[in-house]
Write a protein that holds these residues in place. Sequence first.
Motif, short mmCIF file in Angstrom:
data_model
loop_
_atom_site.label_atom_id
_atom_site.label_comp_id
_atom_site.label_asym_id
_atom_site.label_seq_id
_atom_site.Cartn_x
_atom_site.Cartn_y
_atom_site.Cartn_z
N VAL A 8 38.75 31.53 8.59
CA VAL A 8 38.64 31.58 10.05
C VAL A 8 39.77 32.43 10.61
CG1 VAL A 8 38.64 30.22 12.16
CG2 VAL A 8 37.60 29.29 10.09
N GLU A 9 39.38 33.44 11.39
CA GLU A 9 40.37 34.31 12.03
C GLU A 9 40.74 33.71 13.39
OE1 GLU A 9 39.29 38.41 12.18
OE2 GLU A 9 38.28 38.31 10.26
N PRO A 10 41.95 33.96 13.83
CA PRO A 10 42.34 33.46 15.16
C PRO A 10 41.46 34.09 16.24
CG PRO A 10 44.08 34.84 14.21
CD PRO A 10 43.00 34.71 13.19
N ALA A 11 41.26 33.34 17.31
CA ALA A 11 40.38 33.78 18.38
C ALA A 11 40.95 34.96 19.15
CB ALA A 11 40.11 32.63 19.34
N GLY A 12 42.23 35.19 19.10
CA GLY A 12 42.84 36.28 19.86
C GLY A 12 43.76 35.74 20.93
N THR A 13 44.20 36.62 21.80
CA THR A 13 45.10 36.21 22.87
C THR A 13 44.55 36.64 24.21
OG1 THR A 13 46.36 38.26 22.75
CG2 THR A 13 47.14 36.43 21.37
N LEU A 14 45.03 36.00 25.22
CA LEU A 14 44.69 36.36 26.59
C LEU A 14 45.99 36.70 27.30
CD1 LEU A 14 42.86 36.52 29.11
CD2 LEU A 14 43.33 34.08 29.45
N THR A 15 46.04 37.87 27.88
CA THR A 15 47.21 38.27 28.65
C THR A 15 46.78 38.50 30.09
OG1 THR A 15 48.14 39.36 26.71
CG2 THR A 15 49.07 39.96 28.85
N VAL A 16 47.41 37.79 31.01
CA VAL A 16 47.15 37.97 32.44
C VAL A 16 48.37 38.66 33.00
CG1 VAL A 16 46.64 36.83 34.62
CG2 VAL A 16 45.73 35.89 32.48
N SER A 17 48.18 39.85 33.57
CA SER A 17 49.33 40.62 34.06
C SER A 17 49.97 39.94 35.27
CB SER A 17 48.91 42.04 34.43
OG SER A 17 48.23 42.07 35.67
N ASP A 18 51.23 40.24 35.48
CA ASP A 18 51.96 39.69 36.62
C ASP A 18 51.29 40.07 37.93
OD1 ASP A 18 53.76 38.55 34.89
OD2 ASP A 18 55.37 39.97 35.30
N ARG A 19 50.74 41.27 38.00
CA ARG A 19 50.08 41.74 39.23
C ARG A 19 48.88 40.85 39.57
NH1 ARG A 19 50.13 42.68 43.96
NH2 ARG A 19 48.63 44.10 44.81
N VAL A 20 48.14 40.43 38.57
CA VAL A 20 47.01 39.54 38.79
C VAL A 20 47.50 38.18 39.29
CG1 VAL A 20 45.12 38.29 37.65
CG2 VAL A 20 45.49 40.71 37.16
N VAL A 21 48.56 37.67 38.71
CA VAL A 21 49.13 36.39 39.15
C VAL A 21 49.62 36.51 40.60
CG1 VAL A 21 50.94 34.67 38.73
CG2 VAL A 21 49.71 35.69 36.81
N GLU A 22 50.20 37.66 40.97
CA GLU A 22 50.63 37.88 42.35
C GLU A 22 49.44 37.81 43.30
OE1 GLU A 22 54.46 40.76 41.35
OE2 GLU A 22 52.61 41.68 42.09
N GLN A 23 48.33 38.42 42.92
CA GLN A 23 47.14 38.39 43.77
C GLN A 23 46.58 36.98 43.89
OE1 GLN A 23 44.77 41.38 41.84
NE2 GLN A 23 45.63 43.03 43.07
N ILE A 24 46.56 36.25 42.79
CA ILE A 24 46.08 34.86 42.82
C ILE A 24 46.96 34.03 43.76
CG2 ILE A 24 45.90 32.73 41.46
CD1 ILE A 24 45.07 34.55 39.07
N ALA A 25 48.27 34.16 43.64
CA ALA A 25 49.20 33.39 44.46
C ALA A 25 49.06 33.73 45.94
CB ALA A 25 50.64 33.63 43.99
N ALA A 26 48.98 35.02 46.26
CA ALA A 26 48.87 35.44 47.66
C ALA A 26 47.56 34.96 48.28
CB ALA A 26 48.99 36.96 47.76
N ARG A 27 46.51 34.92 47.51
CA ARG A 27 45.23 34.44 48.03
C ARG A 27 45.23 32.91 48.14
NH1 ARG A 27 42.40 32.27 50.31
NH2 ARG A 27 40.16 32.12 50.31
N ALA A 28 45.77 32.24 47.13
CA ALA A 28 45.75 30.78 47.11
C ALA A 28 46.53 30.17 48.27
CB ALA A 28 46.32 30.27 45.78
N VAL A 29 47.63 30.78 48.66
CA VAL A 29 48.45 30.21 49.72
C VAL A 29 47.71 30.20 51.06
CG1 VAL A 29 49.71 32.27 50.49
CG2 VAL A 29 50.83 30.04 50.55
N LEU A 30 46.72 31.07 51.22
CA LEU A 30 45.94 31.09 52.46
C LEU A 30 45.01 29.89 52.59
CD1 LEU A 30 45.15 34.90 52.68
CD2 LEU A 30 46.69 33.57 54.16
N ASP A 31 44.85 29.11 51.51
CA ASP A 31 44.04 27.89 51.57
C ASP A 31 44.75 26.79 52.35
OD1 ASP A 31 42.16 29.11 49.92
OD2 ASP A 31 42.88 28.14 48.09
#
Length: 149
Positions: A8-31
Amino acid sequence: MADVSGHVEPAGTLTVSDRVVEQIAARAVLDIPGVTKHQGTVGSLLGSTAGRSAMGSDLPRATVRSSGSARLISLDIALEWPSAIAHVSRRSRDHVADEVERLTGTRPVRVDVTVRQLLPRGEVRRRKSGFIDLPTTAEDSKTESEVTS
């Protein structure tokens, strides 16, 4: 995924860039009730009473600093006035951390909130309805002074 030998090979990795996290945070705070958008660029150009800030000061704005998998989020926000600043800031911090964790799978180690603008509730409602404040002209000033005389 298993190969022919059953290895069994590892499934891989997921990398979420800081820029994406910034967009998520800026949008979420408007809730959060009381947090509002503020476009400093438009306000500066049009001379709005609340928009006399530097170019490019659109709010909310998020900045992420990463060290390995640890993320620190700094949020700059605008609030409707009047509002319970400490309460809204706490709710903003908690909600952003929860949303970043929900959407990326990792929780930020810290979320700092800075209130950069307080906007009168009436002005926020006007802007949400599509109205903008235009700068006064020399003719408007003259007409206003004639009316008050």
